[in-house]
Design an enzyme around this catalytic site. Structure first.
Site, PDB file in Angstrom:
ATOM      1  N   SER A 169       0.845  -1.188   0.000  1.00 51.01           N
ATOM      2  CA  SER A 169       0.000   0.000   0.000  1.00 51.01           C
ATOM      3  C   SER A 169       0.890   1.251   0.000  1.00 51.01           C
ATOM      4  CB  SER A 169      -0.880  -0.021   1.248  1.00 51.01           C
ATOM      5  OG  SER A 169      -1.651   1.129   1.289  1.00 51.01           O
ATOM      6  N   GLY A 170       0.580   2.182  -0.882  1.00 51.46           N
ATOM      7  CA  GLY A 170       1.355   3.423  -0.964  1.00 51.46           C
ATOM      8  C   GLY A 170       2.539   3.326  -1.906  1.00 51.46           C
ATOM      9  N   THR A 220      -1.835   2.908  -8.034  1.00 50.52           N
ATOM     10  CA  THR A 220      -2.906   3.666  -8.682  1.00 50.52           C
ATOM     11  C   THR A 220      -2.325   4.768  -9.560  1.00 50.52           C
ATOM     12  OG1 THR A 220      -4.327   3.136  -6.832  1.00 50.52           O
ATOM     13  CG2 THR A 220      -5.020   4.972  -8.205  1.00 50.52           C
ATOM     14  N   ASN A 234      -1.108   5.502   3.398  1.00 51.29           N
ATOM     15  CA  ASN A 234      -1.351   6.251   2.170  1.00 51.29           C
ATOM     16  C   ASN A 234      -2.556   7.159   2.364  1.00 51.29           C
ATOM     17  OD1 ASN A 234      -1.756   7.116  -0.423  1.00 51.29           O
ATOM     18  ND2 ASN A 234      -1.964   5.079  -1.334  1.00 51.29           N
ATOM     19  N   SER A 247      -5.541   6.021  -0.214  1.00 53.85           N
ATOM     20  CA  SER A 247      -5.426   4.576  -0.424  1.00 53.85           C
ATOM     21  C   SER A 247      -6.690   4.018  -1.069  1.00 53.85           C
ATOM     22  CB  SER A 247      -5.188   3.915   0.928  1.00 53.85           C
ATOM     23  OG  SER A 247      -5.005   2.547   0.757  1.00 53.85           O
ATOM     24  N   SER A 248      -6.509   3.175  -2.070  1.00 48.80           N
ATOM     25  CA  SER A 248      -7.676   2.547  -2.714  1.00 48.80           C
ATOM     26  C   SER A 248      -8.187   1.475  -1.769  1.00 48.80           C
ATOM     27  CB  SER A 248      -7.275   1.875  -4.027  1.00 48.80           C
ATOM     28  OG  SER A 248      -6.318   2.631  -4.710  1.00 48.80           O
ATOM     29  N   GLY A 279      -2.575  -3.739  -2.259  1.00 52.31           N
ATOM     30  CA  GLY A 279      -1.215  -4.174  -1.944  1.00 52.31           C
ATOM     31  C   GLY A 279      -1.211  -4.974  -0.654  1.00 52.31           C
ATOM     32  N   GLU A 301      -0.872  -5.868   3.063  1.00 54.21           N
ATOM     33  CA  GLU A 301      -1.112  -4.972   4.209  1.00 54.21           C
ATOM     34  C   GLU A 301      -0.756  -5.629   5.528  1.00 54.21           C
ATOM     35  OE1 GLU A 301      -5.085  -3.369   4.024  1.00 54.21           O
ATOM     36  OE2 GLU A 301      -4.557  -2.064   2.351  1.00 54.21           O
TER      37      GLU A 301
END
Ligand SMILES: Nc1ncnc2c1ncn2[C@@H]1O[C@H](COP(=O)(O)OP(=O)(O)OP(=O)(O)O)[C@@H](O)[C@H]1O
Ligand SMILES: [Mg+2]
Length: 723
Positions: free
Chosen positions: A237-238, A242, A286, A289-290, A536, A538
């Site tokens: 993540s981050g 995206t 993030n 974050s999605s 991603g 986590e």
């Protein structure tokens, strides 16, 4: 563009040095500095980066673009300190500019762009050398753009190469078909039209690694082989997945022929902000974050003419709606609405900025929080840090307009969002003098929610406080809910409404993006490029069922990539009779089996339903069947948690709510209630059943991607990793 980007983790500031006429060129050099870095040091760094000799004949100038004022910085001046004094609202008017001086030290105003031209010349020479027109400058390992070209590789060597390249602002490196990307967390001047042109129809080896080269290869392979292509983006993540999807979409659009009839290009640009507003949120890792996975397919007719697109979404993290961990927030849309709308408009939907809303509590812990809604320390480096909710709301409205959401629908969306916020403030208390019977603490919230949802207040109250039960043959009676049950019912209703709204937004986006042609022959000849931007890996302080599913998806992608990078490659060598040294790789299929093996796999155990089954019995089952095996671990101290040894590390999962989240069932009478709404919008969005078993969404995404790979054929597979 902001001139300053503060890195959250240390006191480093980015200084962007522009060519003189910054309005006509996006070329800019970004230099990382501290408060003590002098102007002379900045000049030396910029000229070294640009490859222009004799940095002594340049000075740094602070320029006020609108007023045309220039101030030459002395060698010992401290640019960061000057920059910090620029008024926030006029930051965009100030620039640092590099100016050339003559022998006497005076600034030369004629040919003011000459440093820029020199830098261009140096980079062209480098290009020409790489194409073989000039003798190549000797590349050291650390300059090597493809890890496959290094003779002896080890983990340390790979990290060292990536680090050295990163320090030179080379964020991309190939490893054969895979592109490794390291998030720079700063503006990089490599995504402008100049680079788009540079990376069109070029051999990958001819230029520095770039995400545009991946899009270019996928597009050309699709046109030449008439086969669908798929690009998988994976990473923590981050890490920039995206953002990478945006770059890939933009470059694909630059490559294809546009059809002026469909306007799909515009629609694709509008789809991002809409999906992000409803599906993204700030997390610990993030700020944007999605919180859902997506598989975006861009469709082209055989000749490479853009024809349409569609997006499939997976596993919206609905639990965030009713609870957020510290330093995390709810979905962006709630803050856009609450802090982006005028007090008068808010009054119409029964909201006001000074009330403490339970579903947004993390944000509103401090009561009089300013309208600039992202003020925590971790938000300082985010794109949202300097933007306020009104601007974001305006952007969303624009995007919704582009996507064809009519004004009435927009109003209905905001009313529904308001209803969800207010639902969170419906709390319960025991009725005085009567056992176990609940009543609503503050009826005004119930009134507002009912009005916004177009429902009968008494029926809503009844649904929140009681439920019907079967006594025997056809007999039914009404049971009062316990406090916990009433809260769960309220939250389930909010989640069901939000999921329905999200699904409706996705299908509206798809309607706007759909191929408009009725020509079935043309349709049958079309191909697509698929972009998988899926959660991603986590590992938070507290991990729940969502992380359990997300990490399962990551394991699958990891498995797929390992298989293609090592196993199939070695099989190919073997088939071709080549001699090579067998490469040992960490196979994660054991971890996948832990999740999905028939009867004993964790997913199968979660599905087991026997009288008295609860999360405690589930944890005991897990421990009994898998206790301390290679991929499963019990916790050292006794707690309601278990651990899985993933490819990316050991993660501890709290068992709380696992069974409930897995079933994710909404009481049928709640859905029936919402369907009685007087608002046709609300009726419409709940017409499809909002109940869903989330993990199948994840599985579908993976299966779809695998299928796409198979279709595209191994040779045309393009994998893209970001770390
Ligand atoms: N190539 C890049 N150049 C500059 N900044 C970048 C780049 N890629 C990502 N970023 C920055 O990093 C932030 C996080 O990136 P992004 O949202 O794409 O991560 P992600 O992998 O999708 O994370 P998540 O899994 O949480 O959705 C972006 O908001 C952006 O500020
Ligand atoms: Mg993302």
């Amino acid at each position: 563009m902001n001139n300053i980007k503060i890195m959250a983790f240390d006191a480093t500031y980015m200084i962007h040095v522009h060519p003189v006429d910054c309005s006509t060129s996006s070329v800019v050099e970004s230099i990382s500095c501290t408060k003590r870095t002098t102007a002379a040091e900045v000049v030396a760094k910029v000229t070294r980066k640009l490859g222009i000799e004799n940095g002594l004949s340049y000075v740094l100038v602070e320029m006020h673009k609108d007023r045309g004022e220039e101030m030459i910085l002395a060698q010992s001046d401290l640019p960061v300190q000057r920059m910090l004094l620029w008024p926030t609202q006029f930051q965009h008017s100030y620039k640092f500019v590099l100016r050339e001086t003559d022998e006497s030290g005076s600034v030369m105003y004629h040919g003011a762009n000459s440093w820029h031209e020199k830098a261009e010349r140096v980079s062209t020479e480098r290009d020409m050398a790489s194409k073989g027109f000039l003798p190549p400058s000797k590349l050291s390992d650390s300059d090597c753009p493809d890890l496959c070209a290094i003779s002896s590789l080890s983990q340390n060597k790979i990290l060292e190469i990536l680090r050295k390249r990163f320090l030179k602002d080379k964020i991309y490196t190939y490893s054969a078909d895979t592109l490794i990307s390291i998030n720079p967390y700063k503006f990089m001047p490599i995504y402008n039209p100049k680079y788009m042109t540079l990376y069109q129809n070029r051999r990958k080896e001819d230029l520095e690694p770039h995400i545009y080269a991946i899009a270019d290869t996928a597009f050309n392979t699709m046109v030449q082989t008439k086969q669908n292509q798929c690009i998988v983006i994976t990473g923590k993540s981050g890490s920039g997945k995206t953002q990478a999807t945006h770059f890939l979409v933009h470059h694909s659009l630059a490559l294809c022929q546009k059809s002026y009839m469909t306007g799909v290009e515009n629609m694709l640009t509008g789809a991002g902000p809409v999906l992000e507003a409803f599906g993204n949120a700030q997390t610990e890792h993030n700020n944007n974050s999605s919180r859902f996975g997506k598989f975006l397919k861009i469709h082209f007719y055989g000749s490479g003419l853009l024809s349409g697109a569609d997006v499939q979404t997976y596993l919206l993290e609905k639990s965030r709606l009713v609870h957020q961990e510290p330093n995390e927030k709810n979905f962006h849309i709630f803050y856009y609405l609450l802090y982006g709308t005028s007090p008068e408009e808010l009054k119409e939907i029964y909201l006001d900025q000074n009330t403490n809303y339970n579903y947004l509590k993390q944000l509103l812990g401090v009561k009089a929080l300013s309208q600039k809604w992202c003020l925590s320390s971790i938000t300082k480096c985010s794109k949202h840090a300097n933007t306020d909710a009104p601007a974001e709301l305006e952007r969303l409205r624009q995007a919704m307009e582009v996507m064809g959401f009519y004004i009435g629908a927009q109003r209905s969306i905001f009313r529904l969002i308001a209803a969800i916020i207010l639902l969170g403030n419906i709390t319960f208390k025991m009725k005085s003098g009567r056992d176990e019977t609940l009543e609503i603490q503050d009826e005004s919230y119930l009134t507002s929610v009912s009005l916004l949802l177009g429902l009968d207040k008494n029926v809503v109250r009844k649904c929140l406080l009681t439920r019907k039960a079967k006594a025997g043959a056809g007999e039914r009676f009404v049971l009062s809910l316990k406090l916990e049950e009433a809260r769960a019912t309220r939250d389930a209703m909010s989640k069901a409404l939000y999921q329905s709204l999200f699904d409706w937004a996705v299908s509206s986006v798809n309607m706007a993006l759909a191929q408009k042609t009725r020509d079935t022959k043309l349709k049958s000849q079309s191909q697509w490029i698929g972009l998988l931007d899926i959660f991603g890996f986590e590992d938070f302080v507290k991990n729940s069922f969502e992380q359990f599913c997300i990490n399962y998806a990551s394991e699958h992608l990891q498995h797929y990539c390992i298989k293609h990078t090592f196993q199939l490659e070695q099989e190919e060598y073997r088939a071709e009779g080549l001699t090579w040294k067998e490469v040992d790789y960490a196979d994660n299929s054991g971890c996948l089996l832990l999740y999905e093996k028939k009867i004993t796999g964790l997913f199968h155990l979660i599905d087991e339903n026997f009288p008295g089954a609860n999360n405690h019995t589930l944890l005991s089952q897990f421990n009994r069947v898998h206790g301390n095996t290679r991929y499963y671990d019990t916790t050292v101290v006794k707690e309601d948690a278990f651990m899985i040894v993933h490819y990316a590390g050991k993660v501890k999962y709290q068992i709380k709510d696992f069974r409930e989240k897995n079933h994710d069932q909404v009481r049928e009478d709640l859905i029936t209630l919402v369907r009685t709404s007087q608002s046709s919008f609300i009726q419409g969005i709940v017409s499809k059943s909002p109940a869903a078993v989330v993990r199948w969404g994840v599985l579908r995404a993976i299966v779809r991607a695998m299928f796409a790979f198979k279709n595209a054929g191994k040779k045309t597979l393009r994998k893209f990793f970001s770390y």
